[in-house]
Design a protein around this motif. Structure first.
Motif, PDB file in Angstrom:
ATOM      1  N   ASP A   1      16.075  36.588  13.004  1.00  0.00           N
ATOM      2  CA  ASP A   1      17.159  37.535  13.206  1.00  0.00           C
ATOM      3  C   ASP A   1      18.233  37.352  12.127  1.00  0.00           C
ATOM      4  O   ASP A   1      18.357  36.277  11.515  1.00  0.00           O
TER       5      ASP A   1
ATOM      6  N   PRO B   1      23.946  39.643  13.466  1.00  0.00           N
ATOM      7  CA  PRO B   1      23.261  40.862  13.923  1.00  0.00           C
ATOM      8  C   PRO B   1      24.256  41.923  14.382  1.00  0.00           C
ATOM      9  O   PRO B   1      25.378  41.624  14.792  1.00  0.00           O
TER      10      PRO B   1
ATOM     11  N   HIS C   1      19.843  41.432  17.221  1.00  0.00           N
ATOM     12  CA  HIS C   1      19.203  40.209  17.697  1.00  0.00           C
ATOM     13  C   HIS C   1      18.117  40.597  18.696  1.00  0.00           C
ATOM     14  O   HIS C   1      18.342  41.438  19.571  1.00  0.00           O
TER      15      HIS C   1
END
Length: 638
Positions: free
Chosen positions: A340, A344, A422
């Protein structure tokens, strides 16, 4: 040596180095174990010297070189010898317990790494590897590695230190005899290396065959009823016998090669032992050495050959552990899904608006599945995806939840590219019900509350009532406290599916993805679920993958997909009148379900050019809004 042998040897060397690196966090305990080993070996090495002095005292008294045997001195030496051996045994015991503790810590960390690795692997990996094979790497191979390390690490340390100590003392007593004894070392080393090279690929083949056997057993256990129903029990047993024989055959070869090390080393050691005894006798006769010196040297020679035999035996057993380590490290080295973003993105609101913008995806590089798909679904709309098997219906759900990443284009949730979110945050906004049900060993209430651990019993019961679970749960003696086995043997397929639907609804996500959620229930239960879903879908965007076209008759809008493109759109009546793909699917469905008539459906390709009202490939982006009448919108995809 052939190229595959060279590659195999390099992999084994690399795996051995990685195993050594696993010990670095425990270097303090390993150093303490080494210190205890040095102390124990040093005390143990002093034993033959003291025995030699005892022998010289007795010989001097018996042969008249002194006024009788000095039993006081002999008794003192024997008492010291007993204390030395007791202390050496104590040090060895503590060393063994310390090494065992280090090994358990290393294996504990390795198991944790393997489990964390499985959580980070993309879904594509599990699609291509059988569950039994993956299970074998994370259980059997790690267990074998643990046993190998625990059995060999302490023995390897002790044997190596003993070898050094014995060699030093032999050189101190008689350099010429030490040279005679050392002549056996190169021969032993060459034989051990040759046998180890033979054993390693055989152990690798053994554990590979063991993984295939585990995969077959797992498949037979999960598909037991189906195998019996199709009268394939004998075929399953035959395949089991074949793979079991492969494990036996490769295991026998591996054990034969590794087991040959110890007797071969003992043979070489015994030959050297005989030579030392003969040469030592001549040196006693010419007065170069005393009887006690020869006795001590022979004891050291025996102790010198024993570590060589033990090291050779350890080397053979290590091949099995290294082969298992290679399989575990291969799993740990599998490329993971992209991590990720450090920062994010997060949607500012949670409304459930989904946008596909030029999305393309393929499982196989040269086989397109979804090509340049663009679609906008407004919050609160229900998208039902129907079509023939294998047309990629489930793929859309996998792309929405990022189980697979799109090859090109983007998918937006409430204006945010899901690729920039995420994964945990994204999936917490989705409720997922798959065609294959999954329940864990626990109560029905715990299974329903799996996606909402803070839910109360009233919340669980409310979700169960809305999804038709409450009716059958209350017929059970323990109700919601009924404990299901790991394989949910106490519930029918339809009941298990209903529990998973209730689980998704209790989580109250912004978007629902129902992949053939009603495929395992009867028609009456399906009607009840459809009514419950109409209430629970209020304010949520829903993607419903279904084969039963009868459930979408009252849809506002149907979007038909073919070969990854939108080819038709309209209401149920409009698409039937158009006579296109949807009409053929609907006709096939009616024919297949008409009672007492055999289906006679000819699926012809749509060769007529699309008209203006129903454009084909190249259709511009479609924006669908729920209407006040049904608040539903359905997409049909092959």
């Amino acid at each position: 040596m052939s190229s595959p042998d060279v590659a195999e040897e390099r992999e084994a060397t690399g795996s051995t180095r990685r195993l050594v690196r696993l010990l670095r966090p425990h270097r303090g305990a390993v150093a303490t174990a080494l210190g205890l080993g040095v102390a124990g070996i040093a005390l143990n090495a002093a034993g033959p010297l003291l025995l030699g002095r005892v022998t010289d005292l007795i010989a001097a008294g018996v042969l008249g070189q002194a006024s009788g045997v000095d039993f006081g001195a002999v008794g003192t030496l024997l008492a010291v010898l007993l204390a030395i051996y007791l202390a050496s045994a104590l040090f060895t015991l503590v060393q063994g317990r310390l090494v065992a503790s280090v090994v358990w810590q290393v294996i504990h960390d390795l198991r944790r790494r393997a489990q964390a690795k499985l959580a980070r692997l993309p879904l594509r990996y599990f699609d291509r590897h059988r569950a039994g094979e993956v299970l074998g790497r994370t259980t059997n191979d790690i267990d074998n590695l643990q046993q190998t390390m625990q059995q060999t690490l302490a023995e390897l340390i002790t044997s190596t230190l003993s070898l050094i100590a014995m060699l030093t003392l032999m050189i101190w007593i008689s350099p010429s005899l030490a040279v005679v004894m050392l002549l056996s070392v190169p021969v032993s080393g060459l034989l051990a290396a040759w046998l180890a090279r033979r054993a390693h690929p055989q152990f690798t083949a053994q554990w590979s065959a063991n993984g295939q056997l585990n995969a077959h057993v797992e498949e037979v256990c999960t598909g037991h009823a189906l195998i019996r129903g199709h009268h394939r029990r004998e075929d399953a047993e035959r395949l089991f016998d074949e793979r079991n024989d492969a494990v036996h055959r490769t295991g026998a070869k591996a054990q034969t090669s590794s087991g040959a090390m110890e007797p071969v080393m003992m043979l070489v050691g015994n030959l050297g032992y005989v030579v030392v005894a003969v040469v030592g006798g001549w040196k006693v006769l010419d007065g170069t050495l005393t009887i006690g010196d020869v006795q001590a040297f022979i004891l050291y020679a025996r102790q010198f050959s024993q570590p060589i035999v033990e090291i050779a035996s350890v080397a053979g057993r290590l091949q099995s552990g290294i082969a298992s380590a290679q399989r575990v490290f291969t799993l740990l080295d599998v490329p993971e899904q992209a991590p990720d973003r450090p920062r994010p993105d997060t949607p500012s609101t949670t409304r459930g608006k989904i946008e596909f913008r030029g999305v393309s995806f393929r499982y196989v590089p040269d086989t397109p599945l979804i090509d340049n798909l663009s679609l906008t679904v407004e919050p609160g709309s229900t998208v039902a995806i129907v079509g023939p098997t294998g047309a990629g219906k489930t793929t859309l759900g996998n792309l929405l939840t990022r189980f697979y990443e799109v090859d090109s284009g983007a998918i937006y949730l409430d204006g945010t590219d899901i690729a920039r979110m995420h994964r945990g945050d994204l999936r917490s906004r989705f409720g997922l019900v798959l065609q294959d049900t999954w329940l864990f060993g626990g109560t029905i209430a715990d299974n329903i509350a799996y996606g909402a651990p803070d839910a109360t019993r009233d919340d669980v019961v409310e979700a169960a009532r809305a999804t038709c679970v409450d009716a059958f749960v209350r017929t059970l003696p323990d109700g919601y406290d009924t404990v299901l086995d790991d394989d949910s043997a106490g519930a029918s397929a339809g009941e298990k599916q209903l529990i998973t639907v209730a689980r998704a609804f209790l989580a109250r996500p912004a978007v629902l993805v129902l992949d053939e959620a009603t495929s395992s229930v009867d028609t009456r239960t399906e009607v009840l679920i459809q009514k419950a879903m109409s209430t629970l879908r209020a304010g949520r965007t829903s993607f419903v993958i279904a084969h039963r076209l009868s459930t979408i008759r009252d849809a506002d809008m149907i979007v038909v997909m073919e070969a990854g493109r939108i080819v038709e759109r309209g209401t149920h009546d409009e698409l039937l009148a158009a006579g296109g793909t949807y009409a053929r699917l609907h006709g096939a469905h009616l024919t297949a379900t008409r009672p007492y008539e055999a289906p006679d459906v000819e699926m012809e390709p749509d060769e007529d050019p699309p008209d203006d009202d129903h454009p084909g490939p190249g259709l511009p982006d479609v924006r669908l809004h729920p209407t006040p009448r049904t608040d539903r919108m359905i997409v049909v995809a092959p």
